[in-house]
Design an enzyme around this catalytic site. Sequence first.
Site, PDB file in Angstrom:
ATOM      1  N   ASP A  92       0.856  -1.193   0.000  1.00  0.00           N
ATOM      2  CA  ASP A  92       0.000   0.000   0.000  1.00  0.00           C
ATOM      3  C   ASP A  92       0.887   1.237   0.000  1.00  0.00           C
ATOM      4  O   ASP A  92       2.093   1.162   0.222  1.00  0.00           O
ATOM      5  CB  ASP A  92      -0.997  -0.018   1.153  1.00  0.00           C
ATOM      6  CG  ASP A  92      -0.339   0.009   2.515  1.00  0.00           C
ATOM      7  OD1 ASP A  92       0.892   0.169   2.594  1.00  0.00           O
ATOM      8  OD2 ASP A  92      -1.056  -0.121   3.521  1.00  0.00           O
ATOM      9  N   ASP A 270      -7.745  -7.213   2.473  1.00  0.00           N
ATOM     10  CA  ASP A 270      -6.672  -7.383   3.450  1.00  0.00           C
ATOM     11  C   ASP A 270      -7.075  -6.727   4.755  1.00  0.00           C
ATOM     12  O   ASP A 270      -7.944  -5.840   4.770  1.00  0.00           O
ATOM     13  CB  ASP A 270      -5.381  -6.711   2.959  1.00  0.00           C
ATOM     14  CG  ASP A 270      -5.453  -5.195   3.139  1.00  0.00           C
ATOM     15  OD1 ASP A 270      -4.905  -4.681   4.137  1.00  0.00           O
ATOM     16  OD2 ASP A 270      -6.099  -4.521   2.314  1.00  0.00           O
ATOM     17  N   CYS A 308     -12.072 -27.105  12.192  1.00  0.00           N
ATOM     18  CA  CYS A 308     -10.918 -26.471  11.552  1.00  0.00           C
ATOM     19  C   CYS A 308      -9.840 -27.518  11.304  1.00  0.00           C
ATOM     20  O   CYS A 308      -9.564 -28.369  12.158  1.00  0.00           O
ATOM     21  CB  CYS A 308     -10.379 -25.346  12.433  1.00  0.00           C
ATOM     22  SG  CYS A 308      -8.926 -24.519  11.748  1.00  0.00           S
ATOM     23  N   CYS A 310      -6.593 -26.816  10.657  1.00  0.00           N
ATOM     24  CA  CYS A 310      -5.228 -26.295  10.856  1.00  0.00           C
ATOM     25  C   CYS A 310      -4.496 -27.092  11.939  1.00  0.00           C
ATOM     26  O   CYS A 310      -5.108 -27.755  12.779  1.00  0.00           O
ATOM     27  CB  CYS A 310      -5.253 -24.807  11.179  1.00  0.00           C
ATOM     28  SG  CYS A 310      -5.531 -24.385  12.913  1.00  0.00           S
ATOM     29  N   CYS A 313      -5.500 -26.500  15.704  1.00  0.00           N
ATOM     30  CA  CYS A 313      -6.701 -27.207  16.152  1.00  0.00           C
ATOM     31  C   CYS A 313      -6.476 -28.717  16.225  1.00  0.00           C
ATOM     32  O   CYS A 313      -7.115 -29.405  17.024  1.00  0.00           O
ATOM     33  CB  CYS A 313      -7.880 -26.878  15.242  1.00  0.00           C
ATOM     34  SG  CYS A 313      -8.471 -25.171  15.445  1.00  0.00           S
ATOM     35  N   HIS A 339      -3.736 -19.918  13.484  1.00  0.00           N
ATOM     36  CA  HIS A 339      -5.117 -20.397  13.394  1.00  0.00           C
ATOM     37  C   HIS A 339      -6.019 -19.393  12.684  1.00  0.00           C
ATOM     38  O   HIS A 339      -6.791 -19.767  11.790  1.00  0.00           O
ATOM     39  CB  HIS A 339      -5.697 -20.689  14.782  1.00  0.00           C
ATOM     40  CG  HIS A 339      -7.183 -20.846  14.741  1.00  0.00           C
ATOM     41  ND1 HIS A 339      -7.807 -22.010  14.349  1.00  0.00           N
ATOM     42  CD2 HIS A 339      -8.189 -19.952  14.993  1.00  0.00           C
ATOM     43  CE1 HIS A 339      -9.117 -21.837  14.367  1.00  0.00           C
ATOM     44  NE2 HIS A 339      -9.379 -20.606  14.755  1.00  0.00           N
TER      45      HIS A 339
END
Length: 376
Positions: A92, A270, A308, A310, A313, A339
Site C-alpha cells: 500500500d 486485506d 478447523c 489447521c 486445532c 489459526h
Amino acid sequence: MGIFNELHKDATCLARTGVMNLPHGSVRTPVFMPVGTNATVKAISKDDLEEIGFEIILANTYHLYLRPGGDILEKAGGLHGFSKWERNFLTDSGGFQVFSLSPFRKITEQGVNFQSHIDGSKHFLSPELVVNLQCQFNSDIQMQLDVCTGFDTTEKQAIQALKITNDWALRAKKTWLQKKQEGYEGLLFPIVQGNFFRHLRKQSAEFVSELDLPGIAIGGLSVGEPQEVYAETLAYTAEFLPKDKPRYVMGIGTPEYILEAVENGIDMFDCVLPTRNARNGSYFTRDGCLSIKNARFAEDFTPIDSECKCKVCRQYSRAYLRHLFKEQEILSAMLASYHNLAFLNQMIQEIRSAIEQDRFLEYKKDFLCRYKAGNV
C-alpha cells in the site's frame, strides 16, 4: 493470457472466481491477503504462510520507507530478497497511515509533509516518490498515494480530498509507465475515494476506470462507519467498476465484511485484524469469536474449532492455549495468528467452491447464521 481472468461467476449474484497472473506466480481469487506491515506478518513465519497456502501478502510503504529504507531494500533484492518470501507482495502507498497519523501531517497538492511516528523527523512523500519507492521494493502490486477521509468528513473536505487523489493518480500513472519502460514488472492500482457521498463515489469510480490501469482498489471504507453504510457504499461503488479487472477493497478482514464484498464481485481484501486479534487472545471459529482468556476454558481440552483443519486445532487444546496466553508466552501469539489466518484461508477456499457451484448466497447465509449466533 491477461493479468486477470474471470473463471466463473455465480448465477445468483456478482460473486466470482478468477486468477491474477503476477510476477511471482498466479493468485486465485477471491483472496484474503495477510498484512505484513514491516515485510513480516507479525508472529508468523514465511514458511507457515506458505504452509497455509497464501499466494500474496501485503507490506506497508510508509513503514518500510522509514525503516529500513528503499535503498537497503533495493540492495537486498527487493522485498522478496530481503524477506525470502518468494510469492507475491502487494504494497500500500502509505495513504492510510497519513490518514491515521493525522496530527503529524500536512497535505498539499504536491504531496504530504509528515513527522515520523518513530523519532519525529520530518519527511515528504509525493505520488512520484511513492511509485519509485515501491519499485525499489519490487512490489508485484503497488498502490497510488491517496487521501483517505474519515466517516465524519464534510462534503467540501471530501471534494478537495478527491481532487488531490485524482491528480495524484495521474502523476503516479505517468511515473509507473516510465518505470515499466525501465523494466519494472509490477502493477499499479489506482484507488476509488469520495467518502460516503454517492455522487463523489460515482465520479471517482468512473475516473479511475478511465485510467485503464491493471486493477482498481476501493478505499475509504471501514473507517468508522456502521456496517450497513459500508455495505451500501460498497455495493454502489462496485456498480461503476469494469468487470475485466481485479477489484480490491482495502482494509477488511472479518467474515461478515469479506462475505459482503465477495457478493458484490470483489476479488481482493486485506486487514490486520486477524493477527491483531490473535495477539489479544481472540480466535475465529465457525460459532463466532472465542476469547481464550475466559476462565471457562481453563479445563477445556477440546480444540479451538473442531471443524478447523489447521495444525493448531489438530494439536492443541483450549486449556493449553489459554495457559499460554495468561502466561504471556510468545507461542500464544504465534499459534493464534496461525489459526486465524488458516481459518480465513479455509473460508476463502469454501467461498470459491460455493461460487463454482452457484450457491454462494446459500453459503453466506448459512455461515453467518451460525457465526452470528456466537455459541462458541
